[in-house]
Design an enzyme around this catalytic site. Structure first.
Site, PDB file in Angstrom:
ATOM      1  N   HIS A 261       0.911  -1.177   0.049  1.00 42.44           N
ATOM      2  CA  HIS A 261       0.074   0.047   0.147  1.00 42.44           C
ATOM      3  C   HIS A 261       0.789   1.282   0.112  1.00 42.44           C
ATOM      4  O   HIS A 261       0.853   1.927  -0.920  1.00 42.44           O
ATOM      5  CB  HIS A 261      -0.893  -0.042   1.184  1.00 42.44           C
ATOM      6  CG  HIS A 261      -1.851   1.151   1.134  1.00 42.44           C
ATOM      7  ND1 HIS A 261      -3.167   1.194   0.889  1.00 42.44           N
ATOM      8  CD2 HIS A 261      -1.658   2.628   1.850  1.00 42.44           C
ATOM      9  CE1 HIS A 261      -3.634   2.332   0.973  1.00 42.44           C
ATOM     10  NE2 HIS A 261      -2.800   2.909   1.662  1.00 42.44           N
ATOM     11  N   GLU A 262       1.832   1.185   0.868  1.00 39.67           N
ATOM     12  CA  GLU A 262       2.597   2.492   1.091  1.00 39.67           C
ATOM     13  C   GLU A 262       3.492   2.717  -0.216  1.00 39.67           C
ATOM     14  O   GLU A 262       3.821   3.665  -0.808  1.00 39.67           O
ATOM     15  CB  GLU A 262       3.523   2.581   2.271  1.00 39.67           C
ATOM     16  CG  GLU A 262       2.656   2.625   3.707  1.00 39.67           C
ATOM     17  CD  GLU A 262       1.566   3.583   3.737  1.00 39.67           C
ATOM     18  OE1 GLU A 262       1.405   4.741   3.087  1.00 39.67           O
ATOM     19  OE2 GLU A 262       0.359   3.421   4.305  1.00 39.67           O
ATOM     20  N   HIS A 265       1.878   4.298  -2.996  1.00 37.00           N
ATOM     21  CA  HIS A 265       1.977   5.862  -2.437  1.00 37.00           C
ATOM     22  C   HIS A 265       3.144   6.557  -3.290  1.00 37.00           C
ATOM     23  O   HIS A 265       3.327   7.304  -3.599  1.00 37.00           O
ATOM     24  CB  HIS A 265       1.551   6.082  -1.018  1.00 37.00           C
ATOM     25  CG  HIS A 265       0.203   6.319  -0.816  1.00 37.00           C
ATOM     26  ND1 HIS A 265      -0.904   6.922  -1.252  1.00 37.00           N
ATOM     27  CD2 HIS A 265      -0.661   5.346   0.174  1.00 37.00           C
ATOM     28  CE1 HIS A 265      -2.065   6.609  -0.565  1.00 37.00           C
ATOM     29  NE2 HIS A 265      -1.939   5.922   0.233  1.00 37.00           N
ATOM     30  N   GLU A 291      -4.985   7.919  -3.235  1.00 34.57           N
ATOM     31  CA  GLU A 291      -5.266   6.550  -2.638  1.00 34.57           C
ATOM     32  C   GLU A 291      -5.450   5.543  -3.642  1.00 34.57           C
ATOM     33  O   GLU A 291      -5.441   4.328  -3.667  1.00 34.57           O
ATOM     34  CB  GLU A 291      -6.320   6.852  -1.875  1.00 34.57           C
ATOM     35  CG  GLU A 291      -6.721   5.468  -0.869  1.00 34.57           C
ATOM     36  CD  GLU A 291      -5.896   5.450   0.261  1.00 34.57           C
ATOM     37  OE1 GLU A 291      -4.860   6.046   0.533  1.00 34.57           O
ATOM     38  OE2 GLU A 291      -5.928   4.489   0.865  1.00 34.57           O
TER      39      GLU A 291
HETATM   40 CO    CO Z   1      -3.297   5.048   1.687  1.00 39.37          CO
END
Ligand code: CO
Length: 504
Positions: A261-262, A265, A291
Site C-alpha cells: 500500500h505505502e 503511494h 489513494e
Molecule cells: Co493510503
C-alpha cells in the site's frame, strides 16, 4: 524569460523548502524521536508552520499571482500553476489569525480528549470538545464559501471539485449494490486463512517486504523504509520519498499490505516531475487519486492470483514451515476473506466501503446540522447494525475508533473509497491497453504497469483535475460499475457465486 513567473517559482520553492522541512520533522517524530523530544518538536513545527503561513499569504506572492492570472504569454501548464496557487492563496487569506488559533486549540483539546475517551471507553469525555470542533468546522464552511452543500467546502480541501451531491449518488450505489453482494458472500462457506496467523519472524518479514518494494520499482536511492506504529508515506520532494511499515509476528497480513500500500503511494511521489519542485505541476492531484495508486497496487495487483503465482515461492523460501502445504490458489483465498467487522482499518476490501459510507452519511449530517454530536454513538451503532449486521459492543470499538475527527479532518474519509473506485477503473483500462499485463505480473515483472502509471498519471502532477484525469485515461468520468465488476468477478469465483457472475 518571464520575470514575474520566475519570481513566482522562486517564492513557491522557498515555501516548499519550509513545508518539506516540517515533513522531515514529522517523519522523525513518528519514527526515531525519543519521547522527551516531543515538547521542543511541537515548538519547532509550530515555528516553521508560522513561516510557511507567512510565505503563502505574502503580499508579494499575491501581487505576482494577480498579475500572472491575466498573462496570456504563459503556456498551459504555467497557467494551471497560477490557477492552483491563486486558489490556495485566496483560501489562506480567508482565515483570520483568531480563527486559525481557535481551531488549532480546539483540535489539540479534542485530540487529547479523544485519546482518553477511547482508552476508557467514555464518549462523554470527548463529546464537549468534539462539539466545539464541529461548530468551528461549520463556521469554516461559511468562511471558505460554497454553492451547494456546506460539506462541499470541506471536501474540496482533500478532493478538489468533489461535490456532496455527486458523492451521495455514488454512495447510494455502494449501499444498494454492495450490501446485497456481501450478504450473498456471507451465505457461502468461509475460506481458510489460519496459516496467515502462525509465527513469522520479524527480520525475515522485513527482508521480504524490501524485496516486494524493489520488485514494484520503488527506488531506494530516493527513499527508505522504517518502522512506525501507523504505516505512512511522506516525501521531501520526488527524490526523497519515505515509507514506513509495521510487522506483527503472528499476522503476516500487517507487513505485506502496509508495504504494498505505502509502496503504491510512494511510486506516485517518486514519479512526479522533479523539474516542477514546489509547483502545483509537481504535486499530486488529490487524496482520492493518491489513494487510487496505493489501492491499485495493494488490491488489484497484490490481492490477485498472478502476483502470488510469482511471489509465494519466494515467500516460502523465507518461511518454509508455516507455508509448507500452501499453494497460490489457497493463499489467494486466504488474503481475500470477506467478513463484516467493527474496525475500519482491519476491514476487507469490500466491507471497507460500508465503513466509509457510514462516516460519509454522519459527517454530512453533522456539518449541515441535521444531527448533533450527542446523537453520534446511537446513530453509529444503528448504522453498523443496518449495513454490516453487527452489534457494536463499545464506543471504543465504534464511534471512537478513528483519529480523524479529533484532528478536525471532516471530508477526508470519502477519499479512501474514491481511491478504490478509481483504482478499479484505471486497472481495468491498463489491462485493456496492455493485454499481457497480468502475464508479466505472474513473471514478477511490474515494469509494464509502473510505466503505464507513470505515463498516464504520475508525470502530470496537477495538470488535470481528478475528473479530467479519469476522463483522459478512461474516456469517461468515475464510474462505480468498474469496482462492482471487479468485485463480482473476483469474489464470484472465490466464493463460487455462479449466478451473480452470469448475471453481471
Ligand atoms: Co493510503
Amino acid at each position: 524569460m518571464n520575470i514575474a513567473y520566475e519570481r513566482y517559482k522562486e517564492l513557491l520553492c522557498r515555501l516548499a523548502d519550509v513545508q518539506y522541512s516540517i515533513a522531515i520533522l514529522n517523519w522523525d517524530l513518528e519514527t526515531y524521536m525519543p519521547p522527551k523530544g516531543a515538547e521542543s518538536r511541537a515548538q519547532q513545527i509550530s515555528t516553521l508552520s508560522g513561516i510557511a503561513h507567512n510565505l503563502s499569504t505574502s503580499e508579494e506572492l499575491g501581487d505576482l499571482l494577480f498579475k500572472l492570472e491575466s498573462d496570456t504569454s504563459l503556456d498551459e501548464i504555467q497557467q494551471k500553476n497560477i490557477y492552483h496557487s491563486l486558489k490556495s492563496y485566496r483560501l489562506n487569506k480567508k482565515y483570520s489569525q483568531a480563527f486559525v488559533e481557535e481551531l488549532s486549540r480546539a483540535i489539540s483539546e479534542a485530540f487529547q480528549a479523544w485519546q482518553k475517551a477511547k482508552e476508557t471507553n467514555n464518549f462523554s469525555l470527548y463529546a464537549p470538545k468534539l462539539e466545539k470542533l464541529v461548530r468551528l468546522k461549520r463556521e469554516e464552511c461559511t468562511i471558505i464559501g460554497f454553492t451547494g452543500h456546506p460539506y462541499d467546502a470541506l471536501l474540496d480541501q482533500y478532493e478538489p471539485g468533489a461535490l456532496t451531491a455527486d458523492l451521495s449518488i455514488l454512495f447510494a450505489d455502494v449501499r444498494s449494490q454492495l450490501v446485497a453482494f456481501v450478504k450473498q458472500i456471507a451465505a457461502q462457506p468461509q475460506n481458510e486463512d489460519g496459516f496467515m496467523f502462525l509465527h513469522y519472524d520479524k527480520q525475515k518479514q522485513w527482508d521480504f517486504g524490501l524485496e516486494l518494494l524493489t520488485q514494484m520499482g520503488y527506488d531506494f536511492e530516493a527513499g527508505r523504509q522504517d518502522i512506525s506504529s501507523h504505516p505512512f508515506t511522506t516525501n521531501f520532494g520526488p527524490k526523497d520519498v519515505r515509507v514506513t511499515t509495521r510487522i506483527a509476528e503472528d499476522n503476516l497480513n500487517e507487513m505485506i499490505w502496509s508495504c504494498i500500500h505505502e509502496g503504491g503511494h510512494a511510486l506516485y511521489e517518486q514519479g512526479l516531475p522533479y523539474s516542477e519542485y514546489g509547483l502545483p505541476s509537481g504535486e499530486y492531484i488529490s487524496l482520492g487519486i493518491h489513494e487510487s495508486q496505493s489501492r491499485l497496487w495493494e488490491n488489484n495487483v497484490g490481492r490477485n492470483l498472478p502476483y502470488w503465482k510469482h511471489n509465494l515461492a519466494r515467500l516460502k523460501e523465507f518461511f518454509p514451515e508455516p507455508l509448507k502445504n500452501v499453494q497460490p490458489e489457497a493463499f489467494f483465498k486466504a488474503i481475500n476473506k470477506v467478513r463484516p467487522s467493527l474496525i475500519r482499518t482491519n476491514a476487507d476490501e469490500l466491507t471497507y466501503h460500508f465503513h466509509i459510507l457510514i462516516r460519509f452519511e454522519i459527517e454530512k449530517a453533522l456539518i449541515e446540522g441535521s444531527i448533533e454530536v450527542k446523537d453520534l454513538p446511537a446513530l453509529w451503532n444503528s448504522k453498523y447494525k443496518e449495513y454490516l449486521g453487527l452489534d457494536v459492543p463499545s464506543d471504543s470499538q465504534g464511534v471512537l475508533q478513528d483519529i480523524h475527527w479529533s484532528h478536525g479532518s471532516f471530508g477526508y474519509f470519502p477519499t479512501y473509497s474514491l481511491g478504490s473506485f478509481y483504482a478499479a477503473q484505471f486497472y481495468n483500462k491498463a489491462v485493456q491497453e496492455i493485454p499481457t499485463l497480468e502475464l508479466e505480473i505472474e513473471k514478477g515483472n511490474m515494469k509494464p504497469l509502473l510505466n503505464w502509471l507513470r505515463e498516464h498519471i504520475h508525470r502530470h502532477g496537477k495538470r488535470y483535475t481528478a475528473e479530467e484525469l479519469c476522463q483522459h485515461i478512461c474516456g469517461e468520468k468515475l464510474n462505480f460499475k468498474y469496482f462492482m465488476n471487479y468485485a463480482q468477478k473476483k469474489y464470484g469465483e472465490l466464493y463460487k457465486l455462479e449466478k451473480i457472475v452470469k448475471k453481471a
